[in-house]
Design an enzyme around this catalytic site. Structure first.
Site, PDB file in Angstrom:
ATOM      1  N   THR A 138       0.823  -1.207   0.000  1.00  0.00           N
ATOM      2  CA  THR A 138       0.000   0.000   0.000  1.00  0.00           C
ATOM      3  C   THR A 138       0.856   1.254   0.000  1.00  0.00           C
ATOM      4  OG1 THR A 138      -1.556   1.277   1.391  1.00  0.00           O
ATOM      5  CG2 THR A 138      -0.080  -0.219   2.526  1.00  0.00           C
ATOM      6  N   ASP A 139       0.283   2.350  -0.491  1.00  0.00           N
ATOM      7  CA  ASP A 139       0.981   3.634  -0.425  1.00  0.00           C
ATOM      8  C   ASP A 139       1.055   4.172   1.003  1.00  0.00           C
ATOM      9  OD1 ASP A 139      -1.703   4.305  -0.106  1.00  0.00           O
ATOM     10  OD2 ASP A 139      -1.772   5.735  -1.762  1.00  0.00           O
ATOM     11  N   GLU A 140       0.275   3.601   1.916  1.00  0.00           N
ATOM     12  CA  GLU A 140       0.265   4.106   3.291  1.00  0.00           C
ATOM     13  C   GLU A 140       1.588   3.881   4.020  1.00  0.00           C
ATOM     14  OE1 GLU A 140      -3.253   3.717   5.656  1.00  0.00           O
ATOM     15  OE2 GLU A 140      -4.452   3.137   3.915  1.00  0.00           O
ATOM     16  N   TYR A 187      -1.769  -0.395  11.016  1.00  0.00           N
ATOM     17  CA  TYR A 187      -1.932  -1.071   9.719  1.00  0.00           C
ATOM     18  C   TYR A 187      -0.743  -0.814   8.812  1.00  0.00           C
ATOM     19  CZ  TYR A 187      -3.199  -1.466   4.807  1.00  0.00           C
ATOM     20  OH  TYR A 187      -3.171  -1.738   3.469  1.00  0.00           O
ATOM     21  N   LYS A 217       2.211  -3.378   7.298  1.00  0.00           N
ATOM     22  CA  LYS A 217       2.484  -3.585   5.870  1.00  0.00           C
ATOM     23  C   LYS A 217       3.925  -3.211   5.538  1.00  0.00           C
ATOM     24  CE  LYS A 217       0.189  -4.780   2.995  1.00  0.00           C
ATOM     25  NZ  LYS A 217      -0.029  -6.157   2.475  1.00  0.00           N
TER      26      LYS A 217
END
Length: 353
Positions: free
Chosen positions: A130-132, A156, A160
């Site tokens: 994810t870009d997060e 989260y 990741k």
């Protein structure tokens, strides 16, 4: 003919990938490994003839080894993850268990079967991220690239980021043939109704408030899930082993603009589709009122990242990736899909994680 193991293939993005792969690679067999948690739904992939669902946990290393060995699998596409930021704030342990320990379990199994047992066959472990993991951007900051430093801000995104580092380490240490893609906010069919677009649509149909965090101006890049699947396919076909690629939709929008578009699309659907008012009598649009009257501003999420943006130039240049859906058309199609598939989402409304 190839055999793929798709983890989390009964979830939102994984399920769409199973459909996409079956349509574009009809001779391949797809083994789906999914533990069918609250967000996993066997009906998502029901009817896909090439797909076989194995109900199991990615932390069960022996099970994964057996699947890789007995099915002659040379490709893993790893979607399985806990992914809802709000849930990670209230209960981070599940994110550590699945996203970190689960990924490590898969990597161990792949290493044992593909490397230690000496088959020497070409293989690929593709990891979806994810870009997060890159943190939050200011209004004028450049978009996230593949070289942006990691700065995760939620349990989260931290989990990741950890899984991304494990995949990288298995490639550099053991020479496992890996690739990773970091995607932006996905939307489309089969998304569990806790995420913004399906949640707000279903709330609008039942006349419930549309809760907007803070001032609603948090910005995200929106990626149609089919375009994401197309980007993964391109990475598997042309991606350089050991590398990462950013997959985005190319449309940055503040949440408030997305919510306003959802409201407008719901109003338009009620004006154009006969019988919606009878099916959803509690919707403001069923009474001739505007869906936007349901908008309600609530306290902001803890640690809410302000802006994400994806620079997908590398994926376009090296992989030939080009998104096919603009947000306006993709959103309209998504809302119509939910209206036409109540039998899929209705049983999910009472399900708890």
């Amino acid at each position: 003919m190839a055999n793929l193991l798709v983890t989390g293939g009964a979830g939102f993005i994984g399920g769409n990938f199973v459909h996409y792969w079956a349509e574009t690679h009809p001779d391949d067999a797809v083994i789906v490994l999914d533990s069918l948690t609250y967000a996993g739904n066997a009906s998502t992939i029901a009817g896909v003839e090439q797909a076989q669902l194995v109900v199991g946990d990615i932390r069960d290393t022996t099970l994964v080894e057996t699947l890789l060995r007995d099915r002659g699998i040379a490709t893993i596409v790893h979607f399985a993850a806990e992914s809802h930021v709000d849930r990670s704030i209230t209960g981070p342990d599940a994110f550590i268990e699945t996203n970190i320990l689960g990924t490590n379990s898969l990597l161990k199994a792949a290493r044992k079967v593909w490397l230690d047992e000496g088959s020497g066959r070409e293989h690929r472990f593709h990891h979806i991220s994810t870009d997060e993991v890159f943190g939050s951007l200011g209004p004028s900051d450049p978009a996230f690239s593949e070289t942006t430093a990691y700065a995760p801000n939620s349990p989260y995104s931290a989990s990741k980021a950890s899984s991304d580092h494990l995949v990288r380490a298995y490639h550099h240490t053991y020479k496992l043939q890996t690739t990773t893609t970091n995607c932006s906010n996905n939307y489309g069919p089969y998304q569990y109704p806790e995420k913004l677009i399906p949640l707000f649509l279903l709330n609008a149909l039942s006349g419930k408030p549309l809760p907007i965090y803070g001032d609603g101006m948090n910005v995200r890049d929106w990626l149609h899930v089919e375009d994401h699947c197309r980007g993964i396919e391109a990475t598997l076909a042309r991606g350089v082993v050991g590398e990462t690629y950013n997959i985005g939709g190319g449309e940055e929008l503040p949440n408030l603009a997305v919510i306003d578009r959802i409201c407008a699309e719901v109003d338009r659907a009620f004006a154009e589709i006969a019988g919606l008012a009878e099916r959803y009598p509690d919707a403001p649009a069923a009474k001739g009122r505007k869906t936007a009257e349901l908008k309600t501003f609530v306290e902001d999420r803890k640690g809410h990242d302000r802006r994400y943006a994806i620079d997908e130039r590398r994926a376009k240049a090296e992989l030939g990736y080009v998104p096919q859906h603009d947000f306006a058309g993709g959103l309209a199609g998504t809302l119509r899909w939910y209206l036409n598939n109540e039998a899929w989402w209705q049983p999910l409304l009472g399900r708890k994680g």
